[in-house]
Scaffold this active site. Sequence first.
Site, PDB file in Angstrom:
ATOM      1  N   GLU A 165      36.599  38.728  59.986  1.00  0.00           N
ATOM      2  CA  GLU A 165      36.273  39.637  58.886  1.00  0.00           C
ATOM      3  C   GLU A 165      36.018  38.868  57.599  1.00  0.00           C
ATOM      4  O   GLU A 165      35.214  39.296  56.761  1.00  0.00           O
ATOM      5  CB  GLU A 165      37.421  40.643  58.702  1.00  0.00           C
ATOM      6  CG  GLU A 165      37.146  41.733  57.702  1.00  0.00           C
ATOM      7  CD  GLU A 165      36.147  42.768  58.199  1.00  0.00           C
ATOM      8  OE1 GLU A 165      35.775  42.744  59.387  1.00  0.00           O
ATOM      9  OE2 GLU A 165      35.728  43.610  57.379  1.00  0.00           O
ATOM     10  N   HIS A 208      27.188  42.888  56.397  1.00  0.00           N
ATOM     11  CA  HIS A 208      28.551  42.780  56.915  1.00  0.00           C
ATOM     12  C   HIS A 208      28.529  42.427  58.409  1.00  0.00           C
ATOM     13  O   HIS A 208      29.142  41.449  58.845  1.00  0.00           O
ATOM     14  CB  HIS A 208      29.275  44.110  56.674  1.00  0.00           C
ATOM     15  CG  HIS A 208      30.683  44.139  57.156  1.00  0.00           C
ATOM     16  ND1 HIS A 208      31.761  43.996  56.321  1.00  0.00           N
ATOM     17  CD2 HIS A 208      31.197  44.293  58.392  1.00  0.00           C
ATOM     18  CE1 HIS A 208      32.878  44.057  57.017  1.00  0.00           C
ATOM     19  NE2 HIS A 208      32.557  44.244  58.289  1.00  0.00           N
ATOM     20  N   GLU A 209      27.791  43.247  59.158  1.00  0.00           N
ATOM     21  CA  GLU A 209      27.747  42.992  60.609  1.00  0.00           C
ATOM     22  C   GLU A 209      27.038  41.673  60.905  1.00  0.00           C
ATOM     23  O   GLU A 209      27.349  41.005  61.896  1.00  0.00           O
ATOM     24  CB  GLU A 209      27.073  44.158  61.332  1.00  0.00           C
ATOM     25  CG  GLU A 209      27.719  45.535  61.092  1.00  0.00           C
ATOM     26  CD  GLU A 209      29.220  45.581  61.350  1.00  0.00           C
ATOM     27  OE1 GLU A 209      29.736  44.735  62.101  1.00  0.00           O
ATOM     28  OE2 GLU A 209      29.895  46.471  60.782  1.00  0.00           O
ATOM     29  N   HIS A 267      29.649  38.992  60.980  1.00  0.00           N
ATOM     30  CA  HIS A 267      30.278  38.926  62.316  1.00  0.00           C
ATOM     31  C   HIS A 267      29.320  38.279  63.315  1.00  0.00           C
ATOM     32  O   HIS A 267      29.717  37.473  64.158  1.00  0.00           O
ATOM     33  CB  HIS A 267      30.621  40.333  62.809  1.00  0.00           C
ATOM     34  CG  HIS A 267      31.753  40.992  62.074  1.00  0.00           C
ATOM     35  ND1 HIS A 267      32.988  40.416  61.950  1.00  0.00           N
ATOM     36  CD2 HIS A 267      31.844  42.206  61.463  1.00  0.00           C
ATOM     37  CE1 HIS A 267      33.797  41.239  61.270  1.00  0.00           C
ATOM     38  NE2 HIS A 267      33.122  42.328  60.959  1.00  0.00           N
TER      39      HIS A 267
END
Lengths: 496, 496
Positions: B290, B260-261, B264
């Site tokens: 996101e 997820h990170e 980003h």
Amino acid sequence: MQGDLQALRERLAEISDLMRAGGVLVWDQRVTMPPLGTEARANSLATIGRLAHQALVDDEIGRLLDRLLPYEESLEYDSDDASLIRVARRDWEKARRVPAELRAEILREAARGHQVWVDARVKSDYGLFKPALAKNLELKKRYVECFEWDDHPYTTLLDDYEPFMTTTEVADVFDRVRPVLSELVQAAPKIDAPFLDLSYPSDLQRAFALRVVKTLGFQDDAWRLDPTVHPFCISFSNRDVRLTTRYNATGLDSFWSTMHESGHGLYAHGIADSLLRTPLATSPSLGLNESQSRTWENLVGRSSPFWEHWYEPLQETFPEQLGEVGLETFLAGINRAEPGLIRVEADETTYSLHIMLRFDLERQLVDGSLSLDDLPEAWNAGMKAFLGVDVPDDAHGVLQDTHWGDGSIGYFPTYALGNVISLQIWAAVRAAIPDLDDQMRAGELTTLSAWLRDNLYSLGRKLTPRETLERLTGSPAIDPEPYLAYLREKAGALAA
Amino acid sequence: MQGDLQALRERLAEISDLMRAGGVLVWDQRVTMPPLGTEARANSLATIGRLAHQALVDDEIGRLLDRLLPYEESLEYDSDDASLIRVARRDWEKARRVPAELRAEILREAARGHQVWVDARVKSDYGLFKPALAKNLELKKRYVECFEWDDHPYTTLLDDYEPFMTTTEVADVFDRVRPVLSELVQAAPKIDAPFLDLSYPSDLQRAFALRVVKTLGFQDDAWRLDPTVHPFCISFSNRDVRLTTRYNATGLDSFWSTMHESGHGLYAHGIADSLLRTPLATSPSLGLNESQSRTWENLVGRSSPFWEHWYEPLQETFPEQLGEVGLETFLAGINRAEPGLIRVEADETTYSLHIMLRFDLERQLVDGSLSLDDLPEAWNAGMKAFLGVDVPDDAHGVLQDTHWGDGSIGYFPTYALGNVISLQIWAAVRAAIPDLDDQMRAGELTTLSAWLRDNLYSLGRKLTPRETLERLTGSPAIDPEPYLAYLREKAGALAA
């Protein structure tokens, strides 16, 4: 008057906030930043430095300082307020001489130069480093031109680290120290300590060092210890102290490096709360600060009483390496005088000789009598002359220290001054805590750290270095005799 | 004209430098800072925020923007210069409405509130947190008062994260999504996956995650991964990207958190060099940002083709835990829909329901229809109504997220919008890279990341969120259908 004081305090707090923020950026660059972050980091540091500088040189601060003069004169000299106004005035007057753009450029090139140095040191390539050093040196020369000096242009650079001391005064101290050190080094007995060439797992080194550091007097949750390329200590308040160290493939040097940085850290940790967010929330000089890192590294960390408590835990941590090594053998090994190549790993006797070489070279670089092309050769020749060692490559020679890459020229002498001062203060400590050795034998170090906090660290930068020294020792003079006596006594004990 | 543009660029670069510096301070606070450093950190952050704000609202920037209007209009709409002037104007006009002191106070209380939250979460003590939340909320209400809004005061807060979108528009999207999600959750088959309740050593989790992250398309030396309390990603340039994650006692959640990170992070890493040190060096909205974290976490990181390549290495890393678990069983386990308490560990189907609850609560807190005293009860009632789960304590309830402690109110909806948008963009990806599944089966992810970089990440914030979406998908509308179709298909596959 209170309104003016409040206004001054707010402006100084803003500057302090910016400087602390810049400190976080520096710590991060040296401990955690991915290498490709350098360029953005250099820009952020330059902008923060420029804004802090602009805030400091603001005309309004001058007006506030003028209006506060009668108030300052009505107060005790060492009161918080009088000290704040007095010290802020000196900072303001110095900063007013330096254009903000020059200040920003110095910071930007320091951040860039640091990264170039890291790379050049790994590759042992002075040629890679030279352009960055040239840029930093040129900026420092432009900085020198902003000031007047009496004895040597180097005094301007020295003043940023060792305020109110001249190049000539430093040379006088060093001229008294150097012959004695040379004599001691030549006469030093050869002591074998093969256990210091063994491998010690770094996680165990860290665990042992943390056990010790936790007994020094730090409050929990107010500090941390991280690995880095070149050990340093920085703080962002008296409750956010960052110690760093370096674990080598062999030996236990990281322990004394950690004790060293802990000395700096205890200084930062002991600064009085009333001085936070002011220019007083630091030490009066790097020499005084260094006196404390050397105190904890050497006067405590290489002493017999300290190890009478801690050697058993160390043996238990490293049974294979030290199980068969007796305490006396261990103490002789960690206290021997033996010329080596690396300053940060040097013993107490040879250490200051490393510094004196750098002091000579820096003065010559600043006054132009030595060119950067000739620097590695001058370094190697100096190492031969001062310490009798041959430098195999630049990584173990001129590239070993981080300072020049950061543009920190004028900083090195404070290390040797710290050695000298540490013994002057240690005499005062001995007088105040007569049973200190017994305490150390019992693993009790907090009486010592509390005394130093109450009598030295908490003062911050309220007094000048000499005023601070006088308060502790009764005399403002930097006197090498206790230091030389200490080294002579140590040499005598090892030879016996 | 070029002089005005250069002057504007310099001012915006200074602001960017300050914001990046503030980012370093935030990262450090969350990853490395000793807890007692909070107060000094809050002051530094407040000062940096105030100075950045003051620099932005300067009259001179307004004059430069006015003078640059004809130049802007002479350029292509999506050129770097036109975009810079246009976006800077909107930032300037928004910032001019907010007093610098309010901005500084918001930042100071956010830094304090974060530390209070960390403590309160550990102790599961909402009462400890409430005063900090009250302070943050009150400041946000004062912030709202600086603006005008059409539909709901919450739109002002939303606009800082999801520019140009109203509360009503978000509610419309959520109203279409929520009934479908509720239906899917209720119909979801119960899938046992006991292997996800086992213990996985965190050093091996880290090693495996790093192996994967290194294949995503990051340049070496431009990123790092650290553990923290609440995972986040921050960047200080496109070459200094900080991923963080959290290793739990059981399960492999840290892997998807890291993916997820990384999403980003890839966004930040892909921003064009020409946009650095400008307000364009970010994404158009948090929803779009996101969408990419969800893409890498879910559309890649929970997909069958991805694990056809990576499951064997994962099994080799954790032979005891996964040696006997087949790929199909693993995929069913990591894709099951199962209501739980913790948002960041929620599966794709239930995740947006967590968000919709927060959106409801935030709107009520901002318009005053819900008091902070009643918040934990409203949270627990909402969790029951939305997800059918009973909240055992506040640590697993209202205290689980970092955002409110940081004063980030209006942020949560962007997570669910990201889910929705991710599938709209994914359709474009599929069309552009027809053999994507085969590539993933071969462990090849750089074609995907390069396409996203070239077509989305590199644009930075030059276009509005809707303009960006239109460029990628052909339509500016946020359309939940692809998202709902994806979840329906997944549910069907699991039930089969």
